[in-house]
Design a protein around this motif. Structure first.
Motif, short mmCIF file in Angstrom:
data_model
loop_
_atom_site.label_atom_id
_atom_site.label_comp_id
_atom_site.label_asym_id
_atom_site.label_seq_id
_atom_site.Cartn_x
_atom_site.Cartn_y
_atom_site.Cartn_z
N LYS A 3 -31.78 15.05 4.19
CA LYS A 3 -30.38 15.41 4.38
C LYS A 3 -30.06 15.67 5.86
O LYS A 3 -30.87 16.15 6.62
CB LYS A 3 -30.03 16.65 3.55
CG LYS A 3 -30.20 16.43 2.05
CD LYS A 3 -29.60 15.14 1.52
CE LYS A 3 -28.13 15.10 1.59
NZ LYS A 3 -27.52 13.88 1.11
N TRP A 7 -24.77 18.22 5.95
CA TRP A 7 -25.04 18.67 4.59
C TRP A 7 -25.71 20.03 4.61
O TRP A 7 -25.33 20.94 3.86
CB TRP A 7 -25.92 17.64 3.86
CG TRP A 7 -26.25 18.06 2.46
CD1 TRP A 7 -25.52 17.81 1.34
CD2 TRP A 7 -27.38 18.82 2.04
NE1 TRP A 7 -26.13 18.36 0.25
CE2 TRP A 7 -27.28 18.98 0.65
CE3 TRP A 7 -28.47 19.37 2.69
CZ2 TRP A 7 -28.22 19.69 -0.10
CZ3 TRP A 7 -29.42 20.07 1.96
CH2 TRP A 7 -29.29 20.22 0.57
N MET A 11 -24.17 23.48 2.98
CA MET A 11 -24.88 24.21 1.93
C MET A 11 -25.21 25.64 2.38
O MET A 11 -25.16 26.58 1.58
CB MET A 11 -26.16 23.48 1.54
CG MET A 11 -25.91 22.14 0.87
SD MET A 11 -24.93 22.26 -0.64
CE MET A 11 -26.10 23.04 -1.72
N ASN A 97 -31.10 20.51 -7.17
CA ASN A 97 -31.40 19.10 -6.93
C ASN A 97 -32.04 18.85 -5.57
O ASN A 97 -32.00 17.75 -5.04
CB ASN A 97 -30.13 18.25 -7.07
CG ASN A 97 -29.09 18.59 -6.01
OD1 ASN A 97 -29.09 19.69 -5.46
ND2 ASN A 97 -28.22 17.65 -5.75
N VAL A 98 -32.66 19.89 -4.99
CA VAL A 98 -33.25 19.79 -3.65
C VAL A 98 -34.68 20.33 -3.67
O VAL A 98 -34.99 21.28 -4.39
CB VAL A 98 -32.41 20.60 -2.63
CG1 VAL A 98 -33.08 20.67 -1.27
CG2 VAL A 98 -31.02 20.00 -2.50
N THR A 100 -37.80 21.10 -0.52
CA THR A 100 -38.03 21.10 0.92
C THR A 100 -39.51 20.98 1.23
O THR A 100 -40.36 21.38 0.44
CB THR A 100 -37.51 22.39 1.59
OG1 THR A 100 -38.36 23.47 1.25
CG2 THR A 100 -36.09 22.70 1.18
N PRO A 122 -36.96 23.27 -6.37
CA PRO A 122 -35.57 23.47 -6.80
C PRO A 122 -35.38 24.84 -7.43
O PRO A 122 -36.18 25.28 -8.26
CB PRO A 122 -35.36 22.35 -7.83
CG PRO A 122 -36.30 21.28 -7.40
CD PRO A 122 -37.52 22.02 -6.89
N PHE A 153 -35.13 18.78 4.07
CA PHE A 153 -34.49 18.93 2.77
C PHE A 153 -34.33 17.56 2.13
O PHE A 153 -33.74 16.66 2.72
CB PHE A 153 -33.11 19.58 2.93
CG PHE A 153 -33.17 20.96 3.49
CD1 PHE A 153 -33.14 22.07 2.66
CD2 PHE A 153 -33.27 21.17 4.86
CE1 PHE A 153 -33.20 23.35 3.18
CE2 PHE A 153 -33.33 22.44 5.39
CZ PHE A 153 -33.30 23.54 4.55
N GLN A 155 -32.79 15.66 -1.18
CA GLN A 155 -31.86 15.84 -2.28
C GLN A 155 -31.99 14.68 -3.26
O GLN A 155 -32.01 13.51 -2.86
CB GLN A 155 -30.43 15.91 -1.77
CG GLN A 155 -29.40 16.17 -2.85
CD GLN A 155 -27.99 16.20 -2.30
OE1 GLN A 155 -27.69 15.56 -1.29
NE2 GLN A 155 -27.11 16.93 -2.95
N SER A 156 -32.05 15.00 -4.54
CA SER A 156 -32.10 14.00 -5.60
C SER A 156 -30.69 13.67 -6.07
O SER A 156 -29.77 14.47 -5.90
CB SER A 156 -32.93 14.53 -6.78
OG SER A 156 -32.88 13.62 -7.85
N ASP A 157 -30.54 12.51 -6.69
CA ASP A 157 -29.27 12.14 -7.30
C ASP A 157 -29.01 12.94 -8.58
O ASP A 157 -27.90 12.99 -9.07
CB ASP A 157 -29.24 10.65 -7.64
CG ASP A 157 -29.28 9.79 -6.39
OD1 ASP A 157 -28.92 10.29 -5.31
OD2 ASP A 157 -29.69 8.62 -6.50
#
Length: 182
Positions: A3, A7, A11, A97-98, A100, A122, A153, A155-157
């Motif tokens: 990311k 973003w 966040m 949905n993240v 790290t 997550p 970071f 991020q997933s869909d």
């Protein structure tokens, strides 16, 4: 996908993902704060320095807190071929949905100092406990309230099926340096 700084900033400011949050790189000493594709974390001024003279075995299933000297200071000397435990200045709330990953800062890596942190899963929340190793044959110095590592970071869909919060992870909402738990 890694990311971007926009973003991460959104966040952090809207959802409290990182507190305190620095919106740009702070370059006093070893840098910290928002970077192009991550966030450079700081190390707090509390350290647990491993003292080999008080331990014959390091056992993650039977962690001996007495094997560590507890120090609060502006810096820490890590003994040769040893390590310290510390924590971040920042408190984290990772979205569902993240995930790290953390890598060490090059300034320390070039001095033989390595940072090890497991992924922030997550919905994990808390101050991160850091393990910092000195790979050199002489003591190494690290500095409190300055950069120690960079978080990336991803991020997933989709949101994950089972988050760290769902499984009631044993390191959830830690507020201090937290040793191994079973």
């Amino acid at each position: 996908m890694v990311k971007s700084d926009d973003w991460i900033k959104r966040m952090a400011l809207e959802q409290g993902m990182i507190e305190p949050f620095e919106e740009s790189q702070v370059r006093h000493g070893i840098s910290y704060g928002l970077s192009s594709y991550g966030y450079d974390i700081r190390i707090a001024d509390e350290f647990r320095i491993f003292n080999a003279s008080r331990s014959l075995l390091m056992d993650p299933k039977n962690f001996d807190e007495n094997a560590f000297d507890h120090v609060k200071a502006d810096f820490c000397h890590i003994p040769a071929h040893s390590f310290v435990l510390a924590r971040t200045v920042e408190y984290f709330r990772i979205p569902r949905n993240v995930i790290t990953l953390c890598v060490g800062k090059s300034t320390y890596a070039r001095s033989g100092v390595l940072v090890n942190v497991t992924p922030f899963e997550p919905e994990w929340e808390g101050f991160a406990t850091l393990q910092i190793s000195n790979t050199t044959p002489v003591p190494a110095k690290i500095y409190a309230n300055e950069g120690i590592g960079q978080l990336l970071f991803f991020q997933s869909d989709e949101v994950c099926r089972v988050s760290y919060k769902d499984k009631k992870g044993k390191y959830q909402k830690q507020t201090e340096i937290t040793p191994s738990r079973i």
